[in-house]
Design an enzyme around this catalytic site. Structure first.
Site, PDB file in Angstrom:
ATOM      1  N   SER A 116       0.840  -1.193   0.000  1.00  0.00           N
ATOM      2  CA  SER A 116       0.000   0.000   0.000  1.00  0.00           C
ATOM      3  C   SER A 116       0.874   1.242   0.000  1.00  0.00           C
ATOM      4  CB  SER A 116      -0.929   0.000   1.201  1.00  0.00           C
ATOM      5  OG  SER A 116      -0.235  -0.351   2.360  1.00  0.00           O
ATOM      6  N   HIS A 137      -3.844  -4.113  -5.265  1.00  0.00           N
ATOM      7  CA  HIS A 137      -4.056  -3.679  -3.889  1.00  0.00           C
ATOM      8  C   HIS A 137      -5.450  -4.079  -3.394  1.00  0.00           C
ATOM      9  CE1 HIS A 137      -4.437  -0.130  -0.892  1.00  0.00           C
ATOM     10  NE2 HIS A 137      -3.844  -1.140  -0.306  1.00  0.00           N
ATOM     11  N   GLU A 149      -7.398  -2.223  -6.398  1.00  0.00           N
ATOM     12  CA  GLU A 149      -6.737  -1.194  -7.213  1.00  0.00           C
ATOM     13  C   GLU A 149      -5.639  -1.873  -8.031  1.00  0.00           C
ATOM     14  OE1 GLU A 149      -6.467   3.093  -5.168  1.00  0.00           O
ATOM     15  OE2 GLU A 149      -5.856   1.495  -3.832  1.00  0.00           O
ATOM     16  N   ASN A 188      -5.515   5.126  -0.414  1.00  0.00           N
ATOM     17  CA  ASN A 188      -4.831   5.561   0.808  1.00  0.00           C
ATOM     18  C   ASN A 188      -4.561   7.059   0.836  1.00  0.00           C
ATOM     19  OD1 ASN A 188      -4.818   3.260   2.395  1.00  0.00           O
ATOM     20  ND2 ASN A 188      -3.157   2.369   1.196  1.00  0.00           N
TER      21      ASN A 188
HETATM   22  N1  3HC Z   1     -14.968 -13.828   6.492  1.00  0.00           N
HETATM   23  C1  3HC Z   1     -16.270 -14.038   6.239  1.00  0.00           C
HETATM   24  N2  3HC Z   1     -17.247 -13.206   6.637  1.00  0.00           N
HETATM   25  C2  3HC Z   1     -16.872 -12.098   7.313  1.00  0.00           C
HETATM   26  C3  3HC Z   1     -15.537 -11.803   7.632  1.00  0.00           C
HETATM   27  C4  3HC Z   1     -14.549 -12.727   7.172  1.00  0.00           C
HETATM   28  N3  3HC Z   1     -13.240 -12.534   7.377  1.00  0.00           N
HETATM   29  N4  3HC Z   1     -15.480 -10.624   8.312  1.00  0.00           N
HETATM   30  C5  3HC Z   1     -16.745 -10.182   8.421  1.00  0.00           C
HETATM   31  N5  3HC Z   1     -17.578 -11.078   7.828  1.00  0.00           N
HETATM   32  C6  3HC Z   1     -19.020 -10.986   7.692  1.00  0.00           C
HETATM   33  C7  3HC Z   1     -19.739 -11.210   8.994  1.00  0.00           C
HETATM   34  O1  3HC Z   1     -20.001 -12.578   9.179  1.00  0.00           O
HETATM   35  C8  3HC Z   1     -21.022 -10.427   8.788  1.00  0.00           C
HETATM   36  O2  3HC Z   1     -21.932 -11.165   7.991  1.00  0.00           O
HETATM   37  P1  3HC Z   1     -23.540 -10.966   8.169  1.00  0.00           P
HETATM   38  O3  3HC Z   1     -23.798  -9.494   7.963  1.00  0.00           O
HETATM   39  O4  3HC Z   1     -24.111 -11.805   7.077  1.00  0.00           O
HETATM   40  O5  3HC Z   1     -23.806 -11.434   9.538  1.00  0.00           O
HETATM   41  C9  3HC Z   1     -20.580  -9.249   7.941  1.00  0.00           C
HETATM   42  O6  3HC Z   1     -19.336  -9.644   7.324  1.00  0.00           O
HETATM   43  C10 3HC Z   1     -20.370  -8.007   8.763  1.00  0.00           C
HETATM   44  O7  3HC Z   1     -19.456  -8.292   9.812  1.00  0.00           O
HETATM   45  P2  3HC Z   1     -19.731  -8.008  11.357  1.00  0.00           P
HETATM   46  O8  3HC Z   1     -21.181  -8.194  11.683  1.00  0.00           O
HETATM   47  O9  3HC Z   1     -18.714  -8.785  12.128  1.00  0.00           O
HETATM   48  O10 3HC Z   1     -19.320  -6.509  11.620  1.00  0.00           O
HETATM   49  P3  3HC Z   1     -19.745  -5.178  10.904  1.00  0.00           P
HETATM   50  O11 3HC Z   1     -21.152  -5.150  10.462  1.00  0.00           O
HETATM   51  O12 3HC Z   1     -19.224  -4.117  11.786  1.00  0.00           O
HETATM   52  O13 3HC Z   1     -18.848  -5.197   9.572  1.00  0.00           O
HETATM   53  C11 3HC Z   1     -16.881  -4.691   8.400  1.00  0.00           C
HETATM   54  C12 3HC Z   1     -17.475  -5.348   9.626  1.00  0.00           C
HETATM   55  C13 3HC Z   1     -17.315  -5.440   7.129  1.00  0.00           C
HETATM   56  C14 3HC Z   1     -15.363  -4.802   8.525  1.00  0.00           C
HETATM   57  C15 3HC Z   1     -17.392  -3.210   8.330  1.00  0.00           C
HETATM   58  O14 3HC Z   1     -17.227  -2.583   9.554  1.00  0.00           O
HETATM   59  C16 3HC Z   1     -16.667  -2.384   7.286  1.00  0.00           C
HETATM   60  O15 3HC Z   1     -16.983  -2.432   6.128  1.00  0.00           O
HETATM   61  N6  3HC Z   1     -15.684  -1.547   7.736  1.00  0.00           N
HETATM   62  C17 3HC Z   1     -14.845  -0.760   6.836  1.00  0.00           C
HETATM   63  C18 3HC Z   1     -13.662  -1.610   6.422  1.00  0.00           C
HETATM   64  C19 3HC Z   1     -12.705  -0.845   5.554  1.00  0.00           C
HETATM   65  O16 3HC Z   1     -12.841   0.343   5.300  1.00  0.00           O
HETATM   66  N7  3HC Z   1     -11.656  -1.554   5.052  1.00  0.00           N
HETATM   67  C20 3HC Z   1     -10.625  -0.928   4.235  1.00  0.00           C
HETATM   68  C21 3HC Z   1      -9.479  -0.541   5.103  1.00  0.00           C
HETATM   69  S1  3HC Z   1      -8.173   0.252   4.203  1.00  0.00           S
HETATM   70  C22 3HC Z   1      -7.282  -0.981   3.536  1.00  0.00           C
HETATM   71  O17 3HC Z   1      -7.518  -2.140   3.750  1.00  0.00           O
HETATM   72  C23 3HC Z   1      -6.166  -0.569   2.628  1.00  0.00           C
HETATM   73  C24 3HC Z   1      -4.831  -0.722   3.284  1.00  0.00           C
HETATM   74  O18 3HC Z   1      -3.815  -0.431   2.330  1.00  0.00           O
HETATM   75  C25 3HC Z   1      -4.640   0.139   4.495  1.00  0.00           C
END
Ligand code: 3HC
Length: 389
Positions: A116, A137, A149, A188
């Site tokens: 990243s 990415h 990306e 990012n």
């Molecule tokens: N495998 C399978 N299913 C998964 C999972 C995994 N690893 N992680 C989460 N899930 C599923 C859960 O089972 C749940 O399913 P359901 O809705 O059918 O019950 C669903 O995903 C939602 O999970 P949770 O209920 O545990 O929790 P949330 O509703 O809070 O969702 C999240 C969690 C999907 C992570 C949500 O909070 C989200 O979208 N957050 C933003 C994440 C984000 O912005 N990521 C990018 C970060 S930047 C990056 O990665 C780039 C790097 O370079 C820095």
């Protein structure tokens, strides 16, 4: 034709990428330096596949797991057609990985990095196939987040870009290709700008951490607050990306909170504590936030919108691509440019000018925003802003 994918690095991103590849029918070789890491990855993949099976999204988790071969030796990558590297963000380490992949894999194979922050051209130089090295990415968690990306380095040829885009689609992802590489890519650069304004508001005592996050979650309807998301990504990762952007020429916004947390070894979800406390190291639970907050959403997104408009102005991506990145990479309910059009570009400009007047260079409004506002194209209620309505 891509049949087998090698993934190097079995950590947070690598294990998820391997799982995504197996879920989309590819044979996978997952490589890491120790069996401890590989066994932990196997557990995490199994847990995630079981979750998908419970929700009837897959029938047979074991059949998917069987597609992944785990090993500490690169021998299992020999017959792979595509490699994705996801080891820690250290240039020398990545160069060693790429040198090894270059020596074991067939000459047709494409070598991708999930970096990243490290320049892809620098990584490519470790190989004898610079034109076949590319950035791919993914977003955390890779199984859930749809965006990929695709970033060509200065050496990457068009055939490699096309094949990587095609592979991303076969992995059921939504690819966004950058015209050329810029530090932090699209995702990012925007992510760090959101965090910089969040931090500035807190350090300038305009708001508290919880108030900023409440506006992010309750008014902008983001899935997480901004400090919460930083904790989720890992504060060490955030600081690394932040440093890469500023050392490679992006005007900084002074902020000490993030670096201080890393120095205290409070790295966010992975260590159990960051800006918030979590149930256990590596275990995320939604944080408690106040329902209402005085933080103005247009102020909170202003710096990120300015950054995005700079990328549009310079032809790196379109406003639509920016929106795709934020919707599918960060689960935003709508794109950042659409949000800007909704809050009004005149409001965005007013906030930028106000903060810029306090001496923050990074907030200098782009010509694109200034000209849209001066032409009266201030957003949705005028029928045009970054988009037409
Ligand atoms: N495998 C399978 N299913 C998964 C999972 C995994 N690893 N992680 C989460 N899930 C599923 C859960 O089972 C749940 O399913 P359901 O809705 O059918 O019950 C669903 O995903 C939602 O999970 P949770 O209920 O545990 O929790 P949330 O509703 O809070 O969702 C999240 C969690 C999907 C992570 C949500 O909070 C989200 O979208 N957050 C933003 C994440 C984000 O912005 N990521 C990018 C970060 S930047 C990056 O990665 C780039 C790097 O370079 C820095």
């Amino acid at each position: 034709m891509i049949r087998k994918i090698a993934v190097v690095g079995a950590g947070t991103m690598g294990h998820g990428i391997a799982e995504v590849a197996a879920l989309s029918g590819f044979e996978v070789a997952l490589i890491d330096v120790s069996w401890d890491f590989l066994n932990r990855a196997k557990e995490r993949i199994t847990d995630s596949l079981n979750k998908l099976a419970e929700k009837k999204q897959i029938n047979d988790p074991n059949a998917v797991l069987q597609k992944i071969e785990f090993n500490t030796s690169y021998d299992i990558a020999k017959d792979a057609d595509f490699a994705i590297e996801a080891v820690p963000e250290k240039l020398e380490l990545k160069k060693t990985v790429f040198k090894t992949l270059d020596s074991v894999m067939g000459s047709h194979a494409i070598l991708a990095t999930n970096t990243s922050s490290i320049p892809i051209s620098d990584i490519a130089e470790a190989t004898g196939r610079k034109q076949k090295v590319i950035g791919m990415h993914f977003f955390n968690p890779p199984v859930i987040m749809k965006l990929v990306e695709v970033i060509p380095s200065k050496y990457t040829d068009q055939d490699t870009v096309d094949k990587t885009v095609e592979l991303a689609k076969k992995m059921n992802k939504i690819p966004v290709s950058l015209k050329y590489e810029i530090p932090g890519f699209v995702s990012n650069r925007i992510f760090i700008r959101l965090l910089q304004e969040a931090c500035r508001e807190v350090e300038d005592k305009e708001a508290t951490i919880e108030e900023v996050d409440s506006t992010a979650r309750n008014k902008l309807k983001l899935p997480m607050g901004l400090f919460e998301l930083a904790d989720y990504v890992g504060l060490d990762v955030v600081v690394d990306i932040w440093n890469v952007l500023t050392t490679r020429g992006t005007p900084d916004v002074k902020c000490s909170m993030f670096k201080a947390k890393v120095e205290e070894k409070n790295l966010g979800v992975k260590s159990g504590k960051g800006f918030y406390a979590y149930p256990a190291p590596g275990k995320y639970a939604k944080v408690q936030l106040p329902d209402s907050s005085k933080v103005d959403p247009s102020r909170l997104i202003s710096l990120a919108v300015n950054e995005a408009s700079w990328m549009v102005e310079n032809g790196i991506v379109s406003a639509k691509d920016v929106d795709t990145v934020m919707i599918y990479g960060f689960n935003f309910p709508k794109g950042l440019m659409e949000m800007a059009d909704e809050v009004g570009l005149d409001n965005i400009l007013r906030n930028l000018e106000d903060i810029y007047s306090k001496g923050y260079q990074a907030y200098k409004p782009t010509n694109l925003i200034k000209s849209l506002v001066s032409e009266g194209k201030t957003g949705k209620n005028k029928g045009e802003g970054f988009h037409k309505y």
